[in-house]
Design a protein around this motif. Structure first.
Motif, PDB file in Angstrom:
ATOM      1  N   MET A 206      21.579  27.126  -7.558  1.00 22.34           N
ATOM      2  CA  MET A 206      21.066  25.915  -6.911  1.00 22.34           C
ATOM      3  C   MET A 206      21.270  26.022  -5.401  1.00 22.34           C
ATOM      4  O   MET A 206      22.400  26.101  -4.948  1.00 22.34           O
ATOM      5  N   TRP A 207      20.178  26.044  -4.668  1.00 17.71           N
ATOM      6  CA  TRP A 207      20.219  26.121  -3.205  1.00 17.71           C
ATOM      7  C   TRP A 207      20.100  24.716  -2.644  1.00 17.71           C
ATOM      8  O   TRP A 207      19.191  23.983  -2.983  1.00 17.71           O
ATOM      9  N   SER A 208      21.028  24.362  -1.782  1.00 17.23           N
ATOM     10  CA  SER A 208      21.096  22.999  -1.243  1.00 17.23           C
ATOM     11  C   SER A 208      21.013  23.032   0.278  1.00 17.23           C
ATOM     12  O   SER A 208      22.013  23.306   0.948  1.00 17.23           O
ATOM     13  N   PRO A 209      19.850  22.736   0.837  1.00 19.08           N
ATOM     14  CA  PRO A 209      19.735  22.736   2.294  1.00 19.08           C
ATOM     15  C   PRO A 209      20.421  21.526   2.915  1.00 19.08           C
ATOM     16  O   PRO A 209      20.518  20.465   2.304  1.00 19.08           O
ATOM     17  N   ARG A 210      20.917  21.709   4.126  1.00 20.51           N
ATOM     18  CA  ARG A 210      21.526  20.635   4.914  1.00 20.51           C
ATOM     19  C   ARG A 210      20.953  20.700   6.321  1.00 20.51           C
ATOM     20  O   ARG A 210      20.801  21.778   6.894  1.00 20.51           O
ATOM     21  N   LEU A 211      20.675  19.549   6.891  1.00 24.02           N
ATOM     22  CA  LEU A 211      20.159  19.476   8.255  1.00 24.02           C
ATOM     23  C   LEU A 211      20.761  18.243   8.918  1.00 24.02           C
ATOM     24  O   LEU A 211      20.719  17.145   8.364  1.00 24.02           O
ATOM     25  N   GLY A 212      21.338  18.435  10.082  1.00 28.59           N
ATOM     26  CA  GLY A 212      21.938  17.318  10.807  1.00 28.59           C
ATOM     27  C   GLY A 212      21.600  17.391  12.284  1.00 28.59           C
ATOM     28  O   GLY A 212      21.468  18.482  12.852  1.00 28.59           O
ATOM     29  N   MET A 213      21.445  16.221  12.898  1.00 27.57           N
ATOM     30  CA  MET A 213      21.113  16.141  14.305  1.00 27.57           C
ATOM     31  C   MET A 213      21.929  15.010  14.930  1.00 27.57           C
ATOM     32  O   MET A 213      22.092  13.954  14.327  1.00 27.57           O
ATOM     33  N   ALA A 214      22.464  15.262  16.101  1.00 26.23           N
ATOM     34  CA  ALA A 214      23.175  14.226  16.858  1.00 26.23           C
ATOM     35  C   ALA A 214      22.653  14.267  18.293  1.00 26.23           C
ATOM     36  O   ALA A 214      22.481  15.349  18.868  1.00 26.23           O
ATOM     37  N   TRP A 215      22.425  13.104  18.852  1.00 32.67           N
ATOM     38  CA  TRP A 215      21.824  13.031  20.174  1.00 32.67           C
ATOM     39  C   TRP A 215      22.532  11.961  20.991  1.00 32.67           C
ATOM     40  O   TRP A 215      22.681  10.819  20.562  1.00 32.67           O
ATOM     41  N   ASP A 216      22.997  12.352  22.183  1.00 33.86           N
ATOM     42  CA  ASP A 216      23.609  11.412  23.127  1.00 33.86           C
ATOM     43  C   ASP A 216      22.459  10.642  23.773  1.00 33.86           C
ATOM     44  O   ASP A 216      21.863  11.081  24.752  1.00 33.86           O
ATOM     45  N   LEU A 217      22.153   9.503  23.208  1.00 32.97           N
ATOM     46  CA  LEU A 217      20.947   8.753  23.555  1.00 32.97           C
ATOM     47  C   LEU A 217      20.901   8.320  25.019  1.00 32.97           C
ATOM     48  O   LEU A 217      19.862   8.403  25.668  1.00 32.97           O
ATOM     49  N   THR A 218      22.030   7.877  25.553  1.00 32.18           N
ATOM     50  CA  THR A 218      22.059   7.369  26.934  1.00 32.18           C
ATOM     51  C   THR A 218      22.636   8.388  27.926  1.00 32.18           C
ATOM     52  O   THR A 218      22.750   8.084  29.110  1.00 32.18           O
ATOM     53  N   GLN A 219      23.013   9.555  27.440  1.00 36.10           N
ATOM     54  CA  GLN A 219      23.588  10.631  28.237  1.00 36.10           C
ATOM     55  C   GLN A 219      24.832  10.214  29.018  1.00 36.10           C
ATOM     56  O   GLN A 219      25.110  10.720  30.102  1.00 36.10           O
ATOM     57  N   ASP A 220      25.589   9.279  28.442  1.00 35.16           N
ATOM     58  CA  ASP A 220      26.857   8.877  29.048  1.00 35.16           C
ATOM     59  C   ASP A 220      28.023   9.064  28.069  1.00 35.16           C
ATOM     60  O   ASP A 220      29.114   8.548  28.287  1.00 35.16           O
ATOM     61  N   ASN A 221      27.779   9.778  26.990  1.00 34.40           N
ATOM     62  CA  ASN A 221      28.774  10.039  25.951  1.00 34.40           C
ATOM     63  C   ASN A 221      29.289   8.768  25.284  1.00 34.40           C
ATOM     64  O   ASN A 221      30.410   8.729  24.790  1.00 34.40           O
ATOM     65  N   ARG A 222      28.475   7.721  25.256  1.00 31.71           N
ATOM     66  CA  ARG A 222      28.907   6.467  24.645  1.00 31.71           C
ATOM     67  C   ARG A 222      27.974   5.988  23.539  1.00 31.71           C
ATOM     68  O   ARG A 222      28.350   5.100  22.776  1.00 31.71           O
ATOM     69  N   THR A 223      26.751   6.528  23.464  1.00 33.75           N
ATOM     70  CA  THR A 223      25.790   6.106  22.452  1.00 33.75           C
ATOM     71  C   THR A 223      25.280   7.333  21.697  1.00 33.75           C
ATOM     72  O   THR A 223      24.691   8.225  22.296  1.00 33.75           O
ATOM     73  N   LEU A 224      25.509   7.346  20.405  1.00 31.89           N
ATOM     74  CA  LEU A 224      25.150   8.495  19.583  1.00 31.89           C
ATOM     75  C   LEU A 224      24.118   8.086  18.535  1.00 31.89           C
ATOM     76  O   LEU A 224      24.328   7.137  17.781  1.00 31.89           O
ATOM     77  N   LEU A 225      23.011   8.802  18.507  1.00 29.45           N
ATOM     78  CA  LEU A 225      22.006   8.649  17.460  1.00 29.45           C
ATOM     79  C   LEU A 225      22.132   9.870  16.557  1.00 29.45           C
ATOM     80  O   LEU A 225      22.186  10.998  17.050  1.00 29.45           O
ATOM     81  N   SER A 226      22.197   9.651  15.257  1.00 31.66           N
ATOM     82  CA  SER A 226      22.357  10.780  14.340  1.00 31.66           C
ATOM     83  C   SER A 226      21.417  10.642  13.156  1.00 31.66           C
ATOM     84  O   SER A 226      21.058   9.533  12.745  1.00 31.66           O
ATOM     85  N   ALA A 227      21.014  11.781  12.629  1.00 29.07           N
ATOM     86  CA  ALA A 227      20.198  11.833  11.420  1.00 29.07           C
ATOM     87  C   ALA A 227      20.678  13.025  10.605  1.00 29.07           C
ATOM     88  O   ALA A 227      20.914  14.107  11.152  1.00 29.07           O
ATOM     89  N   ASN A 228      20.834  12.825   9.309  1.00 34.45           N
ATOM     90  CA  ASN A 228      21.311  13.879   8.418  1.00 34.45           C
ATOM     91  C   ASN A 228      20.513  13.851   7.128  1.00 34.45           C
ATOM     92  O   ASN A 228      20.240  12.778   6.575  1.00 34.45           O
TER      93      ASN A 228
END
Length: 182
Positions: free
Chosen positions: A33-55
Motif C-alpha cells: 500500500m503506497w500512501s502519498p503525503r503532501l504538505g504546504m506551509a506559507w508565511d502569508l504576511t511575511q512577518d512570521n506571525r501568520t501561517l497558512l497550511s494545507a496537507n
C-alpha cells in the motif's frame, strides 16, 4: 514583494505491506500500500506571525482480524436466511451457511480500505508565544469491504463503492508556548 518566497513544501510517501492468513494457513490477502503525503506551509504576511497550511494524505487501514474471522474454516459465525410465511404469520428458515463447510470466499481483487484526508488551516500569533488558529478537515474513507451473498451458497468478501464514510470537522486552536522547558 515576492509572495511565494516564504513557502515550505513537504512531499513524502509511506509504503505498508500486509499479509493475512486464515487459520489453515491459506493466504487471504497480501498487498503493498503506497500512501502519498503532501504538505504546504506559507508565511502569508511575511512577518512570521501568520501561517497558512494545507496537507493531504492517504492512510490505509490494515485488514485486521475481522477478515480472518469471516474466512476462518472453524469460525463461530454462521449465516441464516429467513422468509416470512403468510400462512403461519411466522418466519421459515430458508438457507443456512455452515462456516465449517462453507467459509466465506475472498475476492481476488480485494483491497484494504483507505482514507484520503485534506486539512487546510490558518494560524496567527496574537501575542508573543500565543497563537490562535482555524483548521478545516475533510476526509473520505473508501473501498470498505462487504460480505455479499452471491447465490445463496457463496458469500464473497469484496470491496464495494456503495459503502463509504465521510468526515468533516472545523477546529479552533489556541497554542501557548511557556518557555524552553515546557
Amino acid at each position: 514583494w515576492q509572495p511565494w518566497e516564504p513557502m515550505t513544501l513537504n512531499v513524502g510517501v509511506r509504503a505498508d505491506s500486509e499479509s493475512l492468513f486464515q487459520n489453515d494457513g491459506n493466504l487471504i490477502f497480501k498487498s503493498m500500500m503506497w500512501s502519498p503525503r503532501l504538505g504546504m506551509a506559507w508565511d502569508l504576511t511575511q512577518d512570521n506571525r501568520t501561517l497558512l497550511s494545507a496537507n493531504f494524505g492517504r492512510y490505509y487501514d490494515v485488514m485486521g482480524n475481522a477478515f480472518a474471522d469471516w474466512g476462518d474454516t472453524r469460525s463461530a459465525y454462521s449465516y441464516e436466511q429467513y422468509q416470512y410465511n403468510h400462512d403461519t404469520n411466522g418466519y421459515d428458515l430458508v438457507w443456512v451457511q455452515d462456516p465449517v463447510s462453507d467459509p466465506l470466499v475472498f475476492d481476488d481483487y480485494l483491497r484494504p480500505y483507505h482514507m484520503d484526508k485534506l486539512a487546510i488551516g490558518i494560524e496567527r500569533e496574537i501575542a508573543p508565544q500565543l497563537s490562535i488558529g482555524l483548521r478545516g478537515i475533510y476526509s473520505k474513507t473508501m473501498d470498505l469491504p462487504e460480505d455479499r451473498n452471491t447465490n445463496d451458497s457463496l458469500w464473497l468478501v469484496q470491496n464495494t463503492t456503495a459503502k463509504y464514510r465521510t468526515y468533516r470537522a472545523l477546529e479552533l486552536t489556541m497554542e501557548k508556548k511557556f518557555d524552553h522547558h515546557w
